[in-house]
Scaffold this motif. Structure first.
Motif, PDB file in Angstrom:
ATOM      1  N   ILE A 239       0.860  -1.194   0.000  1.00  0.00           N
ATOM      2  CA  ILE A 239       0.000   0.000   0.000  1.00  0.00           C
ATOM      3  C   ILE A 239       0.891   1.237   0.000  1.00  0.00           C
ATOM      4  O   ILE A 239       1.788   1.362   0.845  1.00  0.00           O
ATOM      5  N   VAL A 240       0.652   2.150  -0.932  1.00  0.00           N
ATOM      6  CA  VAL A 240       1.403   3.405  -0.986  1.00  0.00           C
ATOM      7  C   VAL A 240       0.407   4.557  -1.100  1.00  0.00           C
ATOM      8  O   VAL A 240      -0.768   4.343  -1.382  1.00  0.00           O
ATOM      9  N   GLU A 241       0.911   5.763  -0.861  1.00  0.00           N
ATOM     10  CA  GLU A 241       0.044   6.937  -0.947  1.00  0.00           C
ATOM     11  C   GLU A 241       0.489   7.793  -2.120  1.00  0.00           C
ATOM     12  O   GLU A 241       1.696   8.005  -2.314  1.00  0.00           O
ATOM     13  N   CYS A 242      -0.450   8.279  -2.906  1.00  0.00           N
ATOM     14  CA  CYS A 242      -0.108   9.183  -4.008  1.00  0.00           C
ATOM     15  C   CYS A 242       0.372  10.514  -3.429  1.00  0.00           C
ATOM     16  O   CYS A 242      -0.357  11.145  -2.660  1.00  0.00           O
ATOM     17  N   PRO A 243       1.571  10.961  -3.794  1.00  0.00           N
ATOM     18  CA  PRO A 243       2.063  12.228  -3.234  1.00  0.00           C
ATOM     19  C   PRO A 243       1.287  13.444  -3.733  1.00  0.00           C
ATOM     20  O   PRO A 243       1.341  14.506  -3.130  1.00  0.00           O
ATOM     21  N   GLU A 244       0.575  13.272  -4.849  1.00  0.00           N
ATOM     22  CA  GLU A 244      -0.172  14.402  -5.412  1.00  0.00           C
ATOM     23  C   GLU A 244      -1.540  14.563  -4.764  1.00  0.00           C
ATOM     24  O   GLU A 244      -1.871  15.613  -4.232  1.00  0.00           O
ATOM     25  N   CYS A 245      -2.357  13.514  -4.813  1.00  0.00           N
ATOM     26  CA  CYS A 245      -3.744  13.647  -4.348  1.00  0.00           C
ATOM     27  C   CYS A 245      -3.997  12.960  -3.013  1.00  0.00           C
ATOM     28  O   CYS A 245      -5.054  13.142  -2.410  1.00  0.00           O
ATOM     29  N   GLY A 246      -3.061  12.160  -2.538  1.00  0.00           N
ATOM     30  CA  GLY A 246      -3.176  11.582  -1.201  1.00  0.00           C
ATOM     31  C   GLY A 246      -3.979  10.294  -1.111  1.00  0.00           C
ATOM     32  O   GLY A 246      -4.101   9.743  -0.025  1.00  0.00           O
ATOM     33  N   VAL A 247      -4.520   9.794  -2.214  1.00  0.00           N
ATOM     34  CA  VAL A 247      -5.284   8.538  -2.098  1.00  0.00           C
ATOM     35  C   VAL A 247      -4.336   7.368  -1.869  1.00  0.00           C
ATOM     36  O   VAL A 247      -3.152   7.416  -2.231  1.00  0.00           O
ATOM     37  N   GLU A 248      -4.877   6.329  -1.245  1.00  0.00           N
ATOM     38  CA  GLU A 248      -4.077   5.134  -1.008  1.00  0.00           C
ATOM     39  C   GLU A 248      -4.196   4.188  -2.186  1.00  0.00           C
ATOM     40  O   GLU A 248      -5.290   3.960  -2.707  1.00  0.00           O
ATOM     41  N   LEU A 249      -3.061   3.662  -2.586  1.00  0.00           N
ATOM     42  CA  LEU A 249      -2.995   2.837  -3.786  1.00  0.00           C
ATOM     43  C   LEU A 249      -2.354   1.500  -3.453  1.00  0.00           C
ATOM     44  O   LEU A 249      -1.467   1.418  -2.586  1.00  0.00           O
ATOM     45  N   GLU A 250      -2.783   0.465  -4.162  1.00  0.00           N
ATOM     46  CA  GLU A 250      -2.192  -0.851  -3.979  1.00  0.00           C
ATOM     47  C   GLU A 250      -1.390  -1.213  -5.227  1.00  0.00           C
ATOM     48  O   GLU A 250      -1.848  -0.976  -6.356  1.00  0.00           O
ATOM     49  N   VAL A 251      -0.201  -1.738  -4.998  1.00  0.00           N
ATOM     50  CA  VAL A 251       0.603  -2.224  -6.118  1.00  0.00           C
ATOM     51  C   VAL A 251      -0.029  -3.540  -6.576  1.00  0.00           C
ATOM     52  O   VAL A 251       0.051  -4.547  -5.883  1.00  0.00           O
ATOM     53  N   VAL A 252      -0.678  -3.512  -7.736  1.00  0.00           N
ATOM     54  CA  VAL A 252      -1.341  -4.728  -8.227  1.00  0.00           C
ATOM     55  C   VAL A 252      -0.456  -5.494  -9.198  1.00  0.00           C
ATOM     56  O   VAL A 252      -0.693  -6.672  -9.470  1.00  0.00           O
ATOM     57  N   SER A 253       0.571  -4.816  -9.716  1.00  0.00           N
ATOM     58  CA  SER A 253       1.532  -5.506 -10.597  1.00  0.00           C
ATOM     59  C   SER A 253       2.851  -4.750 -10.543  1.00  0.00           C
ATOM     60  O   SER A 253       2.874  -3.517 -10.538  1.00  0.00           O
ATOM     61  N   VAL A 254       3.950  -5.521 -10.481  1.00  0.00           N
ATOM     62  CA  VAL A 254       5.274  -4.892 -10.466  1.00  0.00           C
ATOM     63  C   VAL A 254       5.818  -4.789 -11.894  1.00  0.00           C
ATOM     64  O   VAL A 254       6.419  -3.795 -12.279  1.00  0.00           O
ATOM     65  N   SER A 255       5.599  -5.800 -12.667  1.00  0.00           N
ATOM     66  CA  SER A 255       6.053  -5.783 -14.053  1.00  0.00           C
ATOM     67  C   SER A 255       4.977  -6.365 -14.980  1.00  0.00           C
ATOM     68  O   SER A 255       4.732  -7.576 -14.947  1.00  0.00           O
ATOM     69  N   PRO A 256       4.293  -5.516 -15.732  1.00  0.00           N
ATOM     70  CA  PRO A 256       4.466  -4.074 -15.840  1.00  0.00           C
ATOM     71  C   PRO A 256       3.930  -3.367 -14.599  1.00  0.00           C
ATOM     72  O   PRO A 256       3.031  -3.900 -13.935  1.00  0.00           O
ATOM     73  N   PRO A 257       4.458  -2.179 -14.277  1.00  0.00           N
ATOM     74  CA  PRO A 257       4.021  -1.482 -13.066  1.00  0.00           C
ATOM     75  C   PRO A 257       2.567  -1.028 -13.163  1.00  0.00           C
ATOM     76  O   PRO A 257       2.148  -0.478 -14.180  1.00  0.00           O
ATOM     77  N   ALA A 258       1.797  -1.337 -12.125  1.00  0.00           N
ATOM     78  CA  ALA A 258       0.386  -0.920 -12.135  1.00  0.00           C
ATOM     79  C   ALA A 258      -0.109  -0.714 -10.711  1.00  0.00           C
ATOM     80  O   ALA A 258       0.214  -1.488  -9.804  1.00  0.00           O
ATOM     81  N   LEU A 259      -0.881   0.333 -10.545  1.00  0.00           N
ATOM     82  CA  LEU A 259      -1.478   0.655  -9.252  1.00  0.00           C
ATOM     83  C   LEU A 259      -2.987   0.680  -9.391  1.00  0.00           C
ATOM     84  O   LEU A 259      -3.518   1.021 -10.441  1.00  0.00           O
ATOM     85  N   ALA A 260      -3.686   0.347  -8.295  1.00  0.00           N
ATOM     86  CA  ALA A 260      -5.144   0.482  -8.248  1.00  0.00           C
ATOM     87  C   ALA A 260      -5.500   1.129  -6.917  1.00  0.00           C
ATOM     88  O   ALA A 260      -4.694   1.108  -5.976  1.00  0.00           O
ATOM     89  N   LEU A 261      -6.691   1.716  -6.863  1.00  0.00           N
ATOM     90  CA  LEU A 261      -7.126   2.282  -5.581  1.00  0.00           C
ATOM     91  C   LEU A 261      -7.145   1.172  -4.539  1.00  0.00           C
ATOM     92  O   LEU A 261      -7.683   0.086  -4.786  1.00  0.00           O
ATOM     93  N   ALA A 262      -6.552   1.440  -3.374  1.00  0.00           N
ATOM     94  CA  ALA A 262      -6.516   0.420  -2.319  1.00  0.00           C
ATOM     95  C   ALA A 262      -7.931   0.175  -1.813  1.00  0.00           C
ATOM     96  O   ALA A 262      -8.728   1.117  -1.695  1.00  0.00           O
ATOM     97  N   PRO A 263      -8.249  -1.090  -1.530  1.00  0.00           N
ATOM     98  CA  PRO A 263      -9.608  -1.357  -1.032  1.00  0.00           C
ATOM     99  C   PRO A 263      -9.827  -0.708   0.325  1.00  0.00           C
ATOM    100  O   PRO A 263      -8.908  -0.610   1.132  1.00  0.00           O
ATOM    101  N   GLU A 264     -11.059  -0.222   0.550  1.00  0.00           N
ATOM    102  CA  GLU A 264     -11.416   0.342   1.860  1.00  0.00           C
ATOM    103  C   GLU A 264     -11.366  -0.761   2.896  1.00  0.00           C
ATOM    104  O   GLU A 264     -11.915  -1.837   2.686  1.00  0.00           O
ATOM    105  N   GLU A 265     -10.699  -0.503   3.986  1.00  0.00           N
ATOM    106  CA  GLU A 265     -10.638  -1.486   5.065  1.00  0.00           C
ATOM    107  C   GLU A 265     -11.830  -1.326   5.983  1.00  0.00           C
ATOM    108  O   GLU A 265     -12.271  -0.213   6.260  1.00  0.00           O
ATOM    109  N   GLU A 266     -12.359  -2.439   6.444  1.00  0.00           N
ATOM    110  CA  GLU A 266     -13.494  -2.360   7.367  1.00  0.00           C
ATOM    111  C   GLU A 266     -13.085  -1.798   8.715  1.00  0.00           C
ATOM    112  O   GLU A 266     -13.837  -1.119   9.377  1.00  0.00           O
ATOM    113  N   GLU A 267     -11.860  -2.113   9.137  1.00  0.00           N
ATOM    114  CA  GLU A 267     -11.418  -1.648  10.442  1.00  0.00           C
ATOM    115  C   GLU A 267     -10.623  -0.366  10.286  1.00  0.00           C
ATOM    116  O   GLU A 267      -9.399  -0.389  10.254  1.00  0.00           O
TER     117      GLU A 267
END
Lengths: 397, 54
Positions: free
Chosen positions: B22-50
């Motif tokens: 899980i990483v944070e976008c330095p521009e808009c602050g949303v949390e992102l999940e690394v869904v693929s390293v090669s090729p590089p791809a990010l998706a919005l991190a799922p909302e956690e229940e807790e």
């Protein structure tokens, strides 16, 4: 009133607006650095109710002050003078720098921020309010408008006009943004975003820019006051703001908010322009006097520094692939993970240690400031055990 | 790894990315999940229940 844990949970769940994601225990009692749930399980408190119970729970002097004042006078509107309020004001003045002398009362950190933003606009005649990305200043409309996290803001737009966020630590962005701005509000250590310490150079640079542009410098010390090893976190940098907000620790858990301003700002706030019915009430002020008398003891800040250093050292010694960074100052510490922190927090709770998140990936330690080295070592060990258990489950270490 | 935030199109740099991180976008602050390293791809991190934040 004695309700069993199941009854407590059922009643709250049936009637509450579901604003909070609940943890599955009902806390009913506290003493020193410990809390007990309704089933009698004892927990080591490493969160002090998000930074408020700095002297621990049921502190004898605070309890005695509350009981005595409750039998004397609980409420007193600020249009009247009051002995407890005056004594609290005097006790706070002993801790403040000489250039911050004038105070107003509210009942929470968010209210202290609201007042600070209003005073900044009133004093400068300018509308623009600048804050840092990832900042957390509260959830009322003004405070929310200078809060950086999108998840807190998304449902409530439009927010206050004239607010802009810039990256923490970026003085060039500050130079541009603060031209014609009313104020820059900043936490010397960002709490909710994951305990991110603003560098001394950055705070000193903001002071210089504000002096040049005429913008006011507001330090939000709602979480940092008394917690970083200095009375106020700004003391590490030697940078004094024009306005400061205080709240969480001032009355060891009773609701209070205080906005402190320089004489130059105070002179430009119109009489009658702001107020609070409950603010500065004698009950809370009595608890505040008892709290500040402990905070003002000579060994208080050295104790926080010493025990905080042990906690940081213990956490930094943990080697694990899920740890991204350990950050902190005094007894305000966080471990940022590469994954969501909730599973680790749940396992720590199962081991009878209560910590809290900061953002979604950090485990935050905000213990009562009276904890000893043995307590923080126990907490660090519980964290390590929890992290290793989560890591093994996920195939990481 | 350097790739684009799926929310704001800002640039997100990650030194040693791991799938699931899980990483944070330095521009808009949303949390992102690394869904693929090669090729590089990010998706919005799922909302956690807790979500026990302030």
């Amino acid at each position: 009133m004695q309700l069993a844990e199941r009854g407590i949970v059922e009643i709250e769940d049936e009637y509450r607006i579901p604003l909070y994601h609940k943890r599955d225990i009902a806390l009913v009692r506290g003493e020193g650095p410990y809390l007990w749930d309704a089933e009698g399980t004892r927990y080591l408190d490493m969160m002090s109710n998000y930074g408020v119970a700095i002297l621990g729970h049921a502190h004898p002097a605070v309890t005695a002050a509350i009981v005595a004042q409750a039998g004397r006078l609980v409420s007193c509107h600020q249009s009247f003078y009051n002995d407890a309020r005056a004594a609290f004001t005097q006790a706070l003045q002993q801790l403040l720098p000489s250039s911050l002398r004038h105070i107003s009362f509210g009942n929470s950190g968010a209210e202290a921020v609201e007042a600070a933003l209003k005073y900044a606009r009133a004093a400068t005649g300018r509308p623009r309010l600048i804050s840092a990305k990832r900042a957390y200043h509260g959830r009322t409309y003004g405070a929310l408008s200078v809060t950086g996290e999108a998840k807190h803001r998304a449902s409530f737009a439009p927010l206050l006009d004239g607010c802009e966020q810039i990256p923490l630590g970026d003085l060039e962005a500050a130079r541009v943004a603060l031209v014609d701005a009313a104020a820059m509000i900043v936490e010397p250590v960002q709490g909710e975003s994951g305990v991110r310490v603003a560098s001394d150079d950055y705070l000193q640079g903001l002071r210089r820019i504000c002096d040049k542009t005429g913008a006011l410098l507001i330090f939000d010390e709602i979480q940092t006051a008394f917690r970083t090893g200095q009375t106020f976190a700004f003391e590490h940098s030697g940078t004094v703001p024009d306005i400061m907000t205080l709240a969480k620790p001032l009355a060891n858990g009773l609701p209070i908010g205080v906005t402190v301003v320089s004489p130059e700002v105070a002179d430009r706030i119109p009489p009658g322009s702001h107020g609070s019915t409950f603010g500065g009430n004698p009950l809370v002020c009595a608890a505040g006097i008892a709290t500040l008398s402990v905070v003002g003891e000579p060994n208080f800040n050295p104790h926080v520094s010493k025990v905080g250093a042990v906690l940081l050292e213990r956490l930094r010694a943990i080697e694990h692939p899920l740890i991204r960074e350990v950050r902190g100052r005094g007894l305000m510490v966080a471990v940022e993970l590469k994954r969501n922190a909730s599973p680790v927090l749940q396992r720590m709770q199962a081991a009878d240690v209560l910590a809290i998140p900061a953002g979604s990936t950090s485990v935050r330690f905000l213990p009562p400031l009276i904890v000893e080295e043995t307590h923080v070592i126990q907490a660090a060990e519980a964290f390590e055990d929890a992290l290793r258990a989560v890591g093994e489950k996920e195939g990481n270490g | 790894m350097e790739t684009e935030c799926p929310e704001c199109a800002g640039t997100v740099s990650i030194a040693a990315p791991e799938k699931g991180e899980i990483v944070e976008c330095p521009e808009c602050g949303v949390e992102l999940e690394v869904v693929s390293v090669s090729p590089p791809a990010l998706a919005l991190a799922p909302e956690e229940e807790e979500d026990w934040g302030e």
